[in-house]
Enzyme design. Structure first.
Site, PDB file in Angstrom:
ATOM      1  N   ASN A  23      10.250 -11.422  36.541  1.00  0.00           N
ATOM      2  CA  ASN A  23       9.831 -12.573  35.727  1.00  0.00           C
ATOM      3  C   ASN A  23       9.639 -13.771  36.647  1.00  0.00           C
ATOM      4  OD1 ASN A  23       9.293 -13.710  33.074  1.00  0.00           O
ATOM      5  ND2 ASN A  23      11.182 -14.866  33.316  1.00  0.00           N
ATOM      6  N   ASP A  83       7.369  -9.958  33.195  1.00  0.00           N
ATOM      7  CA  ASP A  83       5.981  -9.598  33.484  1.00  0.00           C
ATOM      8  C   ASP A  83       5.844  -8.124  33.807  1.00  0.00           C
ATOM      9  OD1 ASP A  83       6.143 -12.612  34.046  1.00  0.00           O
ATOM     10  OD2 ASP A  83       3.996 -12.169  33.945  1.00  0.00           O
ATOM     11  N   GLY A  94       0.889 -15.862  31.107  1.00  0.00           N
ATOM     12  CA  GLY A  94       1.871 -15.123  30.324  1.00  0.00           C
ATOM     13  C   GLY A  94       1.399 -13.679  30.221  1.00  0.00           C
TER      14      GLY A  94
HETATM   15  O1  MRU Z   1       2.860 -17.346  35.844  1.00  0.00           O
HETATM   16  P1  MRU Z   1       2.943 -17.227  34.347  1.00  0.00           P
HETATM   17  O2  MRU Z   1       2.981 -18.537  33.656  1.00  0.00           O
HETATM   18  O3  MRU Z   1       1.873 -16.300  33.804  1.00  0.00           O
HETATM   19  O4  MRU Z   1       4.334 -16.517  34.121  1.00  0.00           O
HETATM   20  C1  MRU Z   1       4.758 -16.215  32.832  1.00  0.00           C
HETATM   21  C2  MRU Z   1       6.123 -15.662  32.797  1.00  0.00           C
HETATM   22  O5  MRU Z   1       6.770 -15.503  33.800  1.00  0.00           O
HETATM   23  C3  MRU Z   1       6.642 -15.208  31.469  1.00  0.00           C
HETATM   24  O6  MRU Z   1       8.035 -15.354  31.425  1.00  0.00           O
HETATM   25  C4  MRU Z   1       6.276 -13.724  31.298  1.00  0.00           C
HETATM   26  O7  MRU Z   1       4.892 -13.557  31.351  1.00  0.00           O
HETATM   27  C5  MRU Z   1       6.808 -13.135  30.064  1.00  0.00           C
HETATM   28  S1  MRU Z   1       5.968 -13.838  28.721  1.00  0.00           S
HETATM   29  C6  MRU Z   1       5.920 -13.287  27.348  1.00  0.00           C
END
Ligand code: MRU
Length: 369
Positions: free
Chosen positions: A257, A247, A54
């Site tokens: 995202n 992200d 995240g």
């Molecule tokens: O691969 P991840 O689990 O780190 O991806 C997370 C996401 O895509 C979330 O939607 C993004 O980080 C926004 S979170 C507040």
């Protein structure tokens, strides 16, 4: 947020700052375990293996990772190599570079003996700011939900407000509250009748594993759906709003995202369903305008596509193969949703259009600074 009545954050200091505690997200929802990170290398490994994940949480873990590095060796060389190591763990979430730069800028001009303490102080400020920003996003998003719920056609007024979300943009993805899930928690705590459609989010299933876990622990009504079900639900009027995290958000309002977000935005656009993106300022990359051309997309292991993790009948967490032996997999972890498909951005400063003008109005920034 709550797990079985106890308030948790995703990351905390241990031993007076000699180490860092995190929730091991690779074991959820089946096992709740915490992990201690005692070195910069352990912090880097926790980010790349997605023990923590995240965008905002990756940033905070990186910041504490620099603190751990400086406790081991406060020299300029060590600062540089720890920065490079941590920054290379995951390429898409801009929060990582942003948080590392904040800590580096804070310590670089200090005498070496002061650096570790200054890094700890700055990382803790970043963590606290994240909590405050996410809670503010929750309040702004709640106001939107309340408005949308009240404006529904008469025959739907007594029904739950239906929100669809993708991946996990809840408190597990941040320090607390979450981004996209913060308005949902605020709405639930305010007594709003709300129900969440949770995209499972293949290949790593952050929706099925993490979002469902969080919502269940807070008692928010929700239903897990396969990623392909969202368009169908929208066609049948079963989705009042889509809300996701990001992200990396460009200066023009494109949002990057979890893979599959773009397809949800297309379906929402085609069905006149509002599509919101929730983000703290730390997710904006002011140096990039065009997300499709400019944002590096992490390619993860094909094993995440060809195999899947789950709970076996004997209560062991196991990994099983889905595809024929020898079939290759391809695993881009994120995609870009162009600003034109985004109804609005919900930030800690308020709600704005997904556009250069909208972001500049809120943050008073110009491109490329
Ligand atoms: O691969 P991840 O689990 O780190 O991806 C997370 C996401 O895509 C979330 O939607 C993004 O980080 C926004 S979170 C507040």
């Amino acid at each position: 947020m709550n797990i079985d009545g106890k308030a948790w954050r995703t990351i905390w200091l241990e031993e007076g700052g000699r180490s860092v505690g995190v929730i091991d997200q690779t074991q959820l929802p089946h096992q709740f375990k915490t992990k201690t990170l005692g070195t910069c290398a352990e912090a880097a490994a926790a980010i790349s293996t997605m023990v923590v994940r995240g965008a905002p949480l990756i940033g905070v873990t990186g910041a504490y990772g620099l603190m751990l590095a400086l406790q081991e060796d406060p020299s300029d060389m060590a600062l540089l190599s720890a920065f490079e190591l941590l920054n290379s763990t995951r390429p898409t979430a801009i929060n990582l570079r942003w948080a590392l730069q904040r800590v580096r800028n804070q310590v670089a001009t200090l005498p070496q003996h002061q650096r570790a303490a200054a890094a700890q102080a700055e990382a803790s400020v970043i963590a606290e700011e994240d909590v405050a920003m996410c809670e503010a996003i929750g309040n702004h998003g709640l106001a939107i939900f309340q408005k949308l719920a009240a404006a529904r056609p008469f025959e739907r007024l007594g029904m739950p407000f239906q929100v669809l979300t993708h991946c996990n943009a809840g408190w597990l993805a941040t320090v607390d509250w979450g981004t996209a899930l913060a308005p949902i928690y605020k709405a639930h705590r305010a007594g709003m009748d709300i129900h969440v459609w949770v995209d499972e989010t293949r290949p790593r299933n952050q929706g099925a594993a993490l979002t469902a876990f969080e919502l269940a622990k807070e008692g928010v009504p929700h239903t897990v759906i396969v990623d392909n079900a969202g368009g169908h639900l929208m066609q049948h009027g079963e989705v009042d709003a889509v809300i996701v995290g990001t992200d990396r958000t460009t200066s023009n309002g494109d949002v990057c995202n979890k893979i599959g977000t773009y397809l949800k935005a297309l379906a929402a656009f085609d069905n006149n369903v509002p599509f919101y993106v929730a983000l703290p300022a730390s997710t904006i990359d002011w140096t990039i305008a065009d997300g499709i051309a400019g944002i590096p997309i992490e390619a993860r292991s094909e094993m995440e596509v060809t195999h899947i993790q789950g709970l076996a009948a004997n209560a062991e967490i196991i990994n099983v193969q889905l595809t024929p032996t020898g079939s290759r997999g391809f695993n881009p972890a994120f995609d870009v949703t162009p600003a034109r498909l985004v109804t609005a951005l919900i930030t800690e400063k308020g709600v704005t259009a997904a556009s250069e003008a909208g972001l500049q109005e809120l943050y008073n920034k110009t491109k490329l600074n």
